[in-house]
Scaffold this active site. Structure first.
Site, short mmCIF file in Angstrom:
data_model
loop_
_atom_site.label_atom_id
_atom_site.label_comp_id
_atom_site.label_asym_id
_atom_site.label_seq_id
_atom_site.Cartn_x
_atom_site.Cartn_y
_atom_site.Cartn_z
N GLY A 15 0.99 -1.10 0.04
CA GLY A 15 -0.04 0.00 0.06
C GLY A 15 0.81 1.29 -0.09
N PHE A 16 0.06 2.45 0.16
CA PHE A 16 1.02 3.71 0.29
C PHE A 16 1.94 3.80 1.10
CE2 PHE A 16 0.14 7.99 2.20
CZ PHE A 16 0.95 8.68 1.47
N ASP A 61 -4.22 -12.66 3.06
CA ASP A 61 -4.94 -11.95 3.85
C ASP A 61 -4.91 -12.23 5.32
OD1 ASP A 61 -7.44 -11.18 4.98
OD2 ASP A 61 -8.54 -11.31 3.16
N LYS A 108 2.90 -13.13 19.79
CA LYS A 108 3.03 -13.95 21.11
C LYS A 108 3.76 -15.17 20.95
CE LYS A 108 -0.39 -16.85 23.56
NZ LYS A 108 -1.80 -17.31 23.34
N ARG A 109 3.71 -16.03 19.80
CA ARG A 109 4.34 -17.32 19.61
C ARG A 109 5.83 -16.86 19.27
NH1 ARG A 109 6.07 -19.69 15.35
NH2 ARG A 109 5.16 -18.58 13.87
N TYR A 148 -14.48 1.28 10.31
CA TYR A 148 -13.08 1.73 10.22
C TYR A 148 -12.70 2.09 11.80
CZ TYR A 148 -8.61 4.14 8.87
OH TYR A 148 -7.11 4.42 8.90
N LYS A 152 -10.73 -0.02 14.23
CA LYS A 152 -9.30 0.26 14.70
C LYS A 152 -9.40 0.34 16.22
CE LYS A 152 -6.81 0.98 10.95
NZ LYS A 152 -5.46 0.69 10.79
N TYR A 162 -3.37 -8.23 24.91
CA TYR A 162 -2.44 -8.97 24.63
C TYR A 162 -1.10 -8.66 25.49
CZ TYR A 162 -4.10 -12.30 21.24
OH TYR A 162 -4.56 -13.45 20.72
#
Ligand code: NAD
Ligand code: UDP
Ligand code: UDP
Length: 329
Positions: A15-16, A61, A108-109, A148, A152, A162
Protein backbone atom coordinates in the site's frame (compact mmCIF):
# COMPACT_ATOMS: atom_id res chain seq x y z
CA UNK A 1 25.35 -3.79 8.62
CA UNK A 2 24.76 -6.68 11.06
CA UNK A 3 25.69 -10.16 9.81
CA UNK A 4 22.21 -11.48 10.55
CA UNK A 5 19.48 -9.10 9.44
CA UNK A 6 16.42 -8.37 11.52
CA UNK A 7 13.38 -10.17 10.06
CA UNK A 8 10.55 -7.69 9.69
CA UNK A 9 6.99 -8.18 8.44
CA UNK A 10 5.05 -5.27 6.98
CA UNK A 11 1.38 -6.15 6.54
CA UNK A 12 -0.20 -3.89 3.94
CA UNK A 13 3.32 -3.53 2.55
CA UNK A 14 2.14 -2.97 -1.03
CA UNK A 15 0.00 0.00 0.00
CA UNK A 16 0.90 3.67 0.15
CA UNK A 17 2.53 3.85 3.60
CA UNK A 18 3.61 0.21 3.63
CA UNK A 19 5.69 0.42 0.46
CA UNK A 20 7.60 3.46 1.74
CA UNK A 21 8.16 1.66 5.04
CA UNK A 22 9.49 -1.46 3.25
CA UNK A 23 11.99 0.72 1.35
CA UNK A 24 13.12 2.40 4.54
CA UNK A 25 13.58 -0.94 6.33
CA UNK A 26 15.62 -2.34 3.43
CA UNK A 27 17.83 0.75 3.57
CA UNK A 28 18.27 0.07 7.30
CA UNK A 29 19.53 -3.45 6.49
CA UNK A 30 16.43 -5.44 7.48
CA UNK A 31 15.08 -8.58 5.87
CA UNK A 32 11.58 -7.55 4.82
CA UNK A 33 8.50 -9.70 4.24
CA UNK A 34 5.70 -7.71 2.63
CA UNK A 35 2.31 -9.34 3.29
CA UNK A 36 -0.60 -7.97 1.28
CA UNK A 37 -3.83 -9.14 -0.35
CA UNK A 38 -3.65 -6.29 -2.92
CA UNK A 39 -7.12 -5.00 -2.06
CA UNK A 40 -5.92 -1.40 -2.29
CA UNK A 41 -2.19 -2.06 -2.62
CA UNK A 42 -0.45 -2.35 -5.98
CA UNK A 43 2.44 -4.41 -7.24
CA UNK A 44 3.73 -1.22 -8.90
CA UNK A 45 4.38 0.17 -5.42
CA UNK A 46 6.86 -2.59 -4.59
CA UNK A 47 8.26 -3.20 -8.09
CA UNK A 48 11.53 -1.41 -7.33
CA UNK A 49 12.22 -3.79 -4.41
CA UNK A 50 11.60 -7.05 -6.26
CA UNK A 51 14.99 -8.60 -6.96
CA UNK A 52 16.50 -7.40 -3.70
CA UNK A 53 17.47 -10.64 -1.92
CA UNK A 54 16.34 -9.18 1.41
CA UNK A 55 12.83 -8.44 0.10
CA UNK A 56 10.01 -10.94 -0.25
CA UNK A 57 6.38 -10.31 -1.23
CA UNK A 58 3.62 -12.67 -0.11
CA UNK A 59 -0.02 -12.52 -1.23
CA UNK A 60 -1.93 -13.19 1.96
CA UNK A 61 -5.05 -11.93 3.72
CA UNK A 62 -4.34 -11.28 7.41
CA UNK A 63 -7.81 -12.40 8.44
CA UNK A 64 -6.25 -15.86 8.01
CA UNK A 65 -3.46 -17.19 10.25
CA UNK A 66 0.14 -16.71 9.21
CA UNK A 67 2.99 -18.84 10.51
CA UNK A 68 6.45 -17.42 9.87
CA UNK A 69 9.47 -16.60 12.04
CA UNK A 70 9.95 -12.92 12.64
CA UNK A 71 11.53 -10.28 14.91
CA UNK A 72 9.26 -7.28 14.25
CA UNK A 73 5.77 -6.79 12.81
CA UNK A 74 4.39 -3.54 11.44
CA UNK A 75 0.63 -4.11 11.09
CA UNK A 76 -0.56 -1.71 8.40
CA UNK A 77 -3.00 -3.92 6.49
CA UNK A 78 -6.37 -2.13 6.22
CA UNK A 79 -7.88 0.08 3.56
CA UNK A 80 -7.45 3.67 4.73
CA UNK A 81 -9.53 5.90 2.48
CA UNK A 82 -13.24 6.35 3.27
CA UNK A 83 -14.25 5.15 -0.22
CA UNK A 84 -12.20 1.98 0.12
CA UNK A 85 -13.01 1.10 3.71
CA UNK A 86 -16.72 1.68 3.13
CA UNK A 87 -16.73 -0.49 -0.01
CA UNK A 88 -16.91 -3.71 2.05
CA UNK A 89 -17.39 -2.55 5.65
CA UNK A 90 -17.66 -6.05 7.10
CA UNK A 91 -14.31 -6.99 5.58
CA UNK A 92 -12.83 -3.74 6.95
CA UNK A 93 -13.83 -4.68 10.50
CA UNK A 94 -12.61 -8.25 9.98
CA UNK A 95 -9.26 -6.98 8.77
CA UNK A 96 -8.88 -4.68 11.76
CA UNK A 97 -10.07 -7.14 14.40
CA UNK A 98 -9.38 -10.69 13.17
CA UNK A 99 -6.25 -9.43 11.41
CA UNK A 100 -5.03 -7.92 14.69
CA UNK A 101 -5.74 -11.17 16.56
CA UNK A 102 -3.72 -13.17 14.04
CA UNK A 103 -0.80 -10.76 14.03
CA UNK A 104 -0.84 -10.60 17.84
CA UNK A 105 -0.95 -14.40 17.96
CA UNK A 106 2.08 -14.41 15.68
CA UNK A 107 3.83 -11.87 17.92
CA UNK A 108 2.96 -13.90 21.02
CA UNK A 109 4.35 -17.14 19.56
CA UNK A 110 7.55 -15.59 18.19
CA UNK A 111 8.15 -12.95 20.87
CA UNK A 112 8.32 -10.34 18.09
CA UNK A 113 7.66 -6.65 18.70
CA UNK A 114 4.45 -5.54 17.00
CA UNK A 115 3.41 -2.03 15.94
CA UNK A 116 -0.19 -1.22 15.11
CA UNK A 117 -1.06 1.43 12.52
CA UNK A 118 -3.98 2.97 14.36
CA UNK A 119 -5.56 6.23 13.36
CA UNK A 120 -6.76 9.66 14.39
CA UNK A 121 -10.21 8.30 13.48
CA UNK A 122 -10.28 6.72 16.96
CA UNK A 123 -11.01 10.31 18.09
CA UNK A 124 -14.03 10.47 15.72
CA UNK A 125 -15.44 13.98 15.28
CA UNK A 126 -13.40 15.40 18.16
CA UNK A 127 -14.70 17.92 20.65
CA UNK A 128 -11.21 18.34 22.18
CA UNK A 129 -8.79 20.22 19.97
CA UNK A 130 -5.98 19.57 19.19
CA UNK A 131 -6.25 15.89 20.08
CA UNK A 132 -3.87 14.40 22.61
CA UNK A 133 -3.58 10.71 23.41
CA UNK A 134 -5.67 10.94 26.58
CA UNK A 135 -8.74 12.11 24.68
CA UNK A 136 -11.19 9.21 24.38
CA UNK A 137 -12.92 10.41 21.27
CA UNK A 138 -16.36 11.01 19.86
CA UNK A 139 -17.13 8.17 17.47
CA UNK A 140 -20.54 7.33 16.03
CA UNK A 141 -20.62 3.50 16.38
CA UNK A 142 -23.46 3.17 13.86
CA UNK A 143 -22.41 5.44 10.99
CA UNK A 144 -20.63 4.71 7.71
CA UNK A 145 -17.18 5.38 9.19
CA UNK A 146 -17.74 3.04 12.15
CA UNK A 147 -16.41 -0.10 10.41
CA UNK A 148 -13.03 1.62 10.31
CA UNK A 149 -13.15 3.71 13.49
CA UNK A 150 -14.53 0.98 15.75
CA UNK A 151 -12.41 -1.69 14.06
CA UNK A 152 -9.30 0.32 14.84
CA UNK A 153 -10.48 1.03 18.39
CA UNK A 154 -11.08 -2.67 18.99
CA UNK A 155 -7.64 -3.45 17.55
CA UNK A 156 -6.11 -1.05 20.10
CA UNK A 157 -8.02 -2.87 22.87
CA UNK A 158 -6.66 -6.20 21.63
CA UNK A 159 -3.12 -4.83 21.58
CA UNK A 160 -3.33 -3.70 25.19
CA UNK A 161 -5.03 -6.94 26.31
CA UNK A 162 -2.33 -9.03 24.62
CA UNK A 163 0.18 -6.96 26.54
CA UNK A 164 -1.62 -7.38 29.89
CA UNK A 165 -2.49 -11.06 29.36
CA UNK A 166 0.49 -12.33 27.34
CA UNK A 167 3.21 -9.70 27.82
CA UNK A 168 3.17 -8.95 24.08
CA UNK A 169 5.70 -6.27 23.07
CA UNK A 170 3.29 -3.75 21.55
CA UNK A 171 3.48 -0.25 20.07
CA UNK A 172 0.41 1.71 18.98
CA UNK A 173 0.75 4.65 16.57
CA UNK A 174 -2.24 6.90 15.93
CA UNK A 175 -1.61 8.23 12.45
CA UNK A 176 -3.07 11.52 11.28
CA UNK A 177 -3.67 12.36 7.58
CA UNK A 178 -0.56 11.44 5.64
CA UNK A 179 0.10 12.04 1.95
CA UNK A 180 2.77 11.57 -0.69
CA UNK A 181 3.73 9.63 -3.81
CA UNK A 182 1.99 6.24 -4.29
CA UNK A 183 -1.33 7.31 -2.85
CA UNK A 184 -3.92 5.59 -4.97
CA UNK A 185 -5.06 8.17 -7.54
CA UNK A 186 -8.68 7.05 -7.25
CA UNK A 187 -9.04 6.40 -3.56
CA UNK A 188 -10.95 9.63 -2.94
CA UNK A 189 -8.61 11.04 -0.31
CA UNK A 190 -8.40 14.77 -0.44
CA UNK A 191 -4.75 15.32 -1.40
CA UNK A 192 -4.73 12.82 -4.27
CA UNK A 193 -8.18 13.95 -5.45
CA UNK A 194 -7.25 17.64 -5.57
CA UNK A 195 -3.90 17.04 -7.29
CA UNK A 196 -5.27 14.70 -9.95
CA UNK A 197 -8.22 17.04 -10.58
CA UNK A 198 -5.90 20.05 -10.85
CA UNK A 199 -3.47 18.31 -13.20
CA UNK A 200 -6.29 17.16 -15.46
CA UNK A 201 -7.95 20.59 -15.44
CA UNK A 202 -11.09 19.12 -13.90
CA UNK A 203 -13.27 20.76 -11.27
CA UNK A 204 -11.87 20.53 -7.75
CA UNK A 205 -14.50 18.97 -5.50
CA UNK A 206 -14.73 20.69 -2.14
CA UNK A 207 -17.00 18.88 0.31
CA UNK A 208 -19.17 21.09 2.52
CA UNK A 209 -17.97 24.69 2.69
CA UNK A 210 -14.33 23.59 3.01
CA UNK A 211 -13.95 25.07 6.50
CA UNK A 212 -13.32 21.64 8.08
CA UNK A 213 -9.67 21.28 9.05
CA UNK A 214 -6.99 18.62 8.72
CA UNK A 215 -3.22 18.56 9.29
CA UNK A 216 -1.19 16.83 6.59
CA UNK A 217 2.02 14.89 7.19
CA UNK A 218 4.46 13.97 4.42
CA UNK A 219 5.04 10.22 4.14
CA UNK A 220 8.81 10.24 4.83
CA UNK A 221 8.27 12.01 8.14
CA UNK A 222 5.61 9.50 9.16
CA UNK A 223 7.76 6.49 8.26
CA UNK A 224 10.60 7.91 10.31
CA UNK A 225 8.20 8.16 13.26
CA UNK A 226 7.18 4.51 12.79
CA UNK A 227 10.78 3.28 12.92
CA UNK A 228 11.63 5.42 15.93
CA UNK A 229 8.56 4.14 17.76
CA UNK A 230 9.44 0.51 17.00
CA UNK A 231 12.93 1.15 18.42
CA UNK A 232 11.70 2.39 21.80
CA UNK A 233 12.10 0.26 24.95
CA UNK A 234 9.53 -2.47 25.63
CA UNK A 235 7.96 -0.38 28.43
CA UNK A 236 6.95 2.23 25.87
CA UNK A 237 3.71 1.15 24.23
CA UNK A 238 2.00 4.36 23.14
CA UNK A 239 -0.64 5.11 22.02
CA UNK A 240 1.32 7.82 20.29
CA UNK A 241 0.04 10.45 17.87
CA UNK A 242 2.09 10.67 14.68
CA UNK A 243 1.23 13.49 12.31
CA UNK A 244 2.02 17.03 11.31
CA UNK A 245 0.52 19.64 13.65
CA UNK A 246 0.23 22.27 10.89
CA UNK A 247 -3.56 22.57 10.63
CA UNK A 248 -5.33 24.06 7.62
CA UNK A 249 -8.86 24.26 6.26
CA UNK A 250 -9.56 21.93 3.35
CA UNK A 251 -10.47 24.99 1.23
CA UNK A 252 -6.94 26.31 1.86
CA UNK A 253 -5.47 23.02 0.71
CA UNK A 254 -7.38 23.43 -2.57
CA UNK A 255 -5.83 26.89 -3.01
CA UNK A 256 -2.33 25.51 -2.38
CA UNK A 257 -2.82 22.78 -4.97
CA UNK A 258 -4.19 25.20 -7.57
CA UNK A 259 -1.24 27.56 -7.02
CA UNK A 260 1.43 24.86 -7.08
CA UNK A 261 0.08 23.15 -10.19
CA UNK A 262 -0.71 26.43 -12.00
CA UNK A 263 -4.07 24.83 -12.77
CA UNK A 264 -7.06 26.56 -14.34
CA UNK A 265 -9.42 24.26 -12.41
CA UNK A 266 -12.33 25.85 -10.61
CA UNK A 267 -13.66 24.83 -7.24
CA UNK A 268 -17.09 23.19 -7.05
CA UNK A 269 -18.96 22.44 -3.85
CA UNK A 270 -20.35 19.01 -2.98
CA UNK A 271 -22.30 17.73 0.02
CA UNK A 272 -20.25 17.02 3.14
CA UNK A 273 -20.19 13.24 3.76
CA UNK A 274 -21.94 11.95 6.90
CA UNK A 275 -19.83 12.06 10.09
CA UNK A 276 -16.99 13.94 8.36
CA UNK A 277 -14.91 15.31 11.28
CA UNK A 278 -15.15 19.12 11.54
CA UNK A 279 -11.63 19.53 12.84
CA UNK A 280 -8.53 17.44 13.30
CA UNK A 281 -5.02 18.26 14.44
CA UNK A 282 -2.57 16.17 16.45
CA UNK A 283 -0.98 17.21 19.69
CA UNK A 284 2.45 15.61 19.16
CA UNK A 285 4.06 16.66 22.45
CA UNK A 286 4.37 13.03 23.52
CA UNK A 287 6.07 11.96 20.26
CA UNK A 288 8.44 14.94 20.45
CA UNK A 289 9.47 13.92 23.95
CA UNK A 290 9.56 10.14 23.56
CA UNK A 291 11.03 9.89 20.07
CA UNK A 292 12.78 13.22 19.62
CA UNK A 293 10.67 13.33 16.48
CA UNK A 294 8.76 15.94 14.59
CA UNK A 295 7.80 16.36 10.94
CA UNK A 296 10.36 18.22 8.81
CA UNK A 297 8.82 18.45 5.35
CA UNK A 298 6.75 21.64 4.90
CA UNK A 299 3.37 21.29 3.19
CA UNK A 300 4.34 23.08 -0.04
CA UNK A 301 7.46 20.93 -0.46
CA UNK A 302 5.58 17.69 0.20
CA UNK A 303 2.82 18.76 -2.18
CA UNK A 304 5.39 19.55 -4.90
CA UNK A 305 6.89 16.05 -4.58
CA UNK A 306 3.42 14.51 -4.69
CA UNK A 307 2.38 16.63 -7.67
CA UNK A 308 5.55 15.53 -9.52
CA UNK A 309 4.59 11.88 -8.87
CA UNK A 310 1.04 12.23 -10.18
CA UNK A 311 2.24 14.37 -13.10
CA UNK A 312 4.60 11.56 -14.14
CA UNK A 313 1.86 8.98 -13.71
CA UNK A 314 -0.58 10.91 -15.88
CA UNK A 315 2.06 11.53 -18.54
CA UNK A 316 3.05 7.86 -18.64
CA UNK A 317 -0.59 6.91 -19.06
CA UNK A 318 -0.47 8.64 -22.43
CA UNK A 319 -2.56 11.70 -21.72
CA UNK A 320 -4.39 13.60 -19.08
CA UNK A 321 -7.79 12.70 -20.48
CA UNK A 322 -7.22 9.09 -19.47
CA UNK A 323 -8.55 7.84 -16.13
CA UNK A 324 -5.87 8.03 -13.42
CA UNK A 325 -6.87 4.56 -12.25
CA UNK A 326 -5.91 3.13 -15.64
CA UNK A 327 -2.65 4.99 -15.36
CA UNK A 328 -1.87 3.29 -12.08
CA UNK A 329 -2.10 -0.26 -13.31
P1 NAD B 1 -3.48 1.72 1.66
O1 NAD B 1 -4.89 1.39 1.33
O2 NAD B 1 -2.63 2.28 0.58
O3 NAD B 1 -2.72 0.45 2.25
C1 NAD B 1 -3.37 -0.58 2.93
C2 NAD B 1 -2.78 -1.90 2.45
O4 NAD B 1 -3.36 -2.97 3.18
C3 NAD B 1 -3.06 -2.17 0.97
O5 NAD B 1 -1.87 -2.55 0.34
C4 NAD B 1 -4.09 -3.29 1.00
O6 NAD B 1 -4.06 -4.09 -0.15
C5 NAD B 1 -3.69 -4.02 2.26
N1 NAD B 1 -4.77 -4.82 2.87
C6 NAD B 1 -6.04 -4.44 3.13
N2 NAD B 1 -6.71 -5.44 3.73
C7 NAD B 1 -5.83 -6.48 3.86
C8 NAD B 1 -5.94 -7.79 4.39
N3 NAD B 1 -7.07 -8.25 4.92
N4 NAD B 1 -4.84 -8.58 4.35
C9 NAD B 1 -3.67 -8.15 3.80
N5 NAD B 1 -3.53 -6.91 3.27
C10 NAD B 1 -4.60 -6.08 3.31
O7 NAD B 1 -3.52 2.71 2.92
P2 NAD B 1 -2.35 3.49 3.67
O8 NAD B 1 -2.66 4.92 3.61
O9 NAD B 1 -1.02 3.01 3.23
O10 NAD B 1 -2.63 3.03 5.18
C11 NAD B 1 -1.84 2.04 5.82
C12 NAD B 1 -2.28 1.89 7.26
O11 NAD B 1 -2.12 3.13 7.94
C13 NAD B 1 -3.74 1.48 7.42
O12 NAD B 1 -3.85 0.56 8.48
C14 NAD B 1 -4.43 2.77 7.79
O13 NAD B 1 -5.57 2.55 8.59
C15 NAD B 1 -3.35 3.51 8.55
N6 NAD B 1 -3.54 4.97 8.47
C16 NAD B 1 -3.21 5.66 7.35
C17 NAD B 1 -3.43 7.04 7.31
C18 NAD B 1 -3.07 7.89 6.12
O14 NAD B 1 -3.33 9.09 6.14
N7 NAD B 1 -2.47 7.37 5.08
C19 NAD B 1 -4.00 7.68 8.42
C20 NAD B 1 -4.36 6.92 9.53
C21 NAD B 1 -4.10 5.56 9.56
N1 UDP C 1 -1.66 -17.19 14.89
C1 UDP C 1 -1.01 -16.95 13.69
N2 UDP C 1 0.34 -17.19 13.65
C2 UDP C 1 1.04 -17.64 14.71
C3 UDP C 1 0.36 -17.87 15.91
C4 UDP C 1 -1.00 -17.63 15.97
O1 UDP C 1 -1.58 -16.54 12.71
O2 UDP C 1 2.25 -17.82 14.57
C5 UDP C 1 -3.09 -16.92 14.94
C6 UDP C 1 -3.88 -18.17 15.29
O3 UDP C 1 -4.68 -18.50 14.18
C7 UDP C 1 -4.75 -17.75 16.45
C8 UDP C 1 -4.52 -16.27 16.63
O4 UDP C 1 -3.31 -15.99 15.97
O5 UDP C 1 -6.11 -17.95 16.17
C9 UDP C 1 -4.41 -15.88 18.06
O6 UDP C 1 -3.37 -16.63 18.66
P1 UDP C 1 -3.38 -16.90 20.22
O7 UDP C 1 -2.19 -17.76 20.50
O8 UDP C 1 -3.49 -15.63 20.94
O9 UDP C 1 -4.73 -17.64 20.46
P2 UDP C 1 -5.25 -19.12 20.26
O10 UDP C 1 -4.28 -19.83 19.37
O11 UDP C 1 -5.29 -19.64 21.62
O12 UDP C 1 -6.57 -18.91 19.61
N1 UDP D 1 -12.60 16.18 0.87
C1 UDP D 1 -12.97 17.16 -0.05
N2 UDP D 1 -12.94 16.84 -1.37
C2 UDP D 1 -12.54 15.63 -1.83
C3 UDP D 1 -12.14 14.64 -0.89
C4 UDP D 1 -12.19 14.96 0.47
O1 UDP D 1 -13.34 18.28 0.32
O2 UDP D 1 -12.52 15.43 -3.06
C5 UDP D 1 -12.62 16.52 2.32
C6 UDP D 1 -13.35 15.51 3.21
O3 UDP D 1 -14.72 15.81 3.27
C7 UDP D 1 -12.64 15.70 4.53
C8 UDP D 1 -11.21 16.07 4.14
O4 UDP D 1 -11.28 16.52 2.78
O5 UDP D 1 -13.20 16.77 5.23
C9 UDP D 1 -10.23 14.91 4.25
O6 UDP D 1 -10.78 13.80 3.58
P1 UDP D 1 -10.02 12.43 3.37
O7 UDP D 1 -11.00 11.50 2.74
O8 UDP D 1 -8.73 12.66 2.70
O9 UDP D 1 -9.64 11.93 4.84
P2 UDP D 1 -10.39 11.92 6.26
O10 UDP D 1 -9.53 12.81 7.07
O11 UDP D 1 -11.77 12.47 6.13
O12 UDP D 1 -10.36 10.50 6.66
Amino acid sequence: MALISKRVIVTGGAGFLGSHLCERLLRDGCDVLCVDNYFTGRKDNIASMIGDSRFEAMRHDITFPLYVEVDEIYNLACPASPIHYQYDPVQTTKTSVIGAINMLGLAKRTGAKILQASTSEVYGDPVVHPQDEDYRGNVNPLGPRACYDEGKRCAETLFFDYRRQHAARIKVARIFNTYGPRMHPNDGRVVSNFIVQALRGEDITLFGDGSQTRAFCYVDDLVDGFVRLMNTADEFTGPLNLGNPHEIAVSELAQHVIRLTGSQSRIVYRELPQDDPRQRCPDISRARKALGWEPRVPLDEGLMRTIAYFDRMLTLSGGRAKSPETAAT
